[in-house]
Scaffold this motif. Sequence first.
Motif, PDB file in Angstrom:
ATOM      1  N   THR A 133       0.130  -1.065  -0.247  1.00 50.09           N
ATOM      2  CA  THR A 133       0.036   0.128   0.228  1.00 50.09           C
ATOM      3  C   THR A 133       1.065   1.179   0.039  1.00 50.09           C
ATOM      4  N   THR A 141       0.635   3.701   1.351  1.00 53.42           N
ATOM      5  CA  THR A 141       0.311   4.810   2.413  1.00 53.42           C
ATOM      6  C   THR A 141       1.330   5.786   4.074  1.00 53.42           C
ATOM      7  N   TYR A 155      -0.055   9.270   3.999  1.00 50.96           N
ATOM      8  CA  TYR A 155      -1.062   9.489   5.527  1.00 50.96           C
ATOM      9  C   TYR A 155      -0.600   9.294   6.471  1.00 50.96           C
ATOM     10  N   VAL A 176      -6.586   8.926   5.188  1.00 48.30           N
ATOM     11  CA  VAL A 176      -5.844   7.921   4.113  1.00 48.30           C
ATOM     12  C   VAL A 176      -6.592   7.690   2.814  1.00 48.30           C
ATOM     13  N   LYS A 177      -6.251   7.474   2.240  1.00 44.77           N
ATOM     14  CA  LYS A 177      -6.596   7.078   0.599  1.00 44.77           C
ATOM     15  C   LYS A 177      -6.143   5.185   0.423  1.00 44.77           C
ATOM     16  N   ILE A 178      -6.851   4.988   0.221  1.00 47.94           N
ATOM     17  CA  ILE A 178      -6.368   3.408  -0.425  1.00 47.94           C
ATOM     18  C   ILE A 178      -6.059   3.769  -1.436  1.00 47.94           C
ATOM     19  N   GLU A 179      -4.323   3.822  -1.631  1.00 44.19           N
ATOM     20  CA  GLU A 179      -3.621   3.315  -2.608  1.00 44.19           C
ATOM     21  C   GLU A 179      -2.469   2.748  -2.780  1.00 44.19           C
TER      22      GLU A 179
END
Length: 229
Positions: A24, A26, A29, A94-97
Amino acid sequence: MSSACGKIIIETMAVIFDMDGVITDTMPYHFKAWEKAFSEVLGYRIREKDIYLREGSKGAFALEEIFKEYGWSHQPDILNQLLMKKEEVFPQIVKIEFIKGSLEFLSSIKAQGFQTALVTGTSLPELKKMLSHDIQSSFNVILTGSDVVHGKPNPEPYLTALKKLKLNSSDAVVLENAPLGIKSAKAAGLRCLALSTSLSREYLHEADFIFKSYDDINQHVQFFKAKRT
């Protein structure tokens, strides 16, 4: 590990992945959540590197190290306040990337018949919010910060994963992106490939090999199924 025809040859039975910065995307974030926690709880400012260098460890360990580095004093309850604030903020922002190429690489490794494991300092509830059931089911073993007493850089997370996989350290290879994760893997006797997705090569020098991206790994590494040792 050996080299042939310009490629690094890795014979293994399993590939073990870290999550943040490996699967991820992340880490930015996590930093923003910690930055907000320090600002709101203490009025202190921290640097991105303060968090990235300690990625993979348990939150309390990371905080103790940061306070020690800056020479800051604190009451015992301050760490809990910071941890609680961070855990409150992170899910909100958080954005799930995903790291480019990570899911394709995972699918390829699975298709070739290698076992896979995910070893992360993230808690189990947080992991379930980050990864879909389909992605979770791609791993034979998942080990979170909730499953160990001592987090990275202690070897316990990777030793526990090996035990669950029923493999020896020579039967697996690790993908990491942070110095404490690399230390944990090497202390467990594992080979370690590092991705410079979060930190530059100078911080990842304890890994066996360092790569810029999954494209870089695909170009320079050939994985072969090893026999059990």
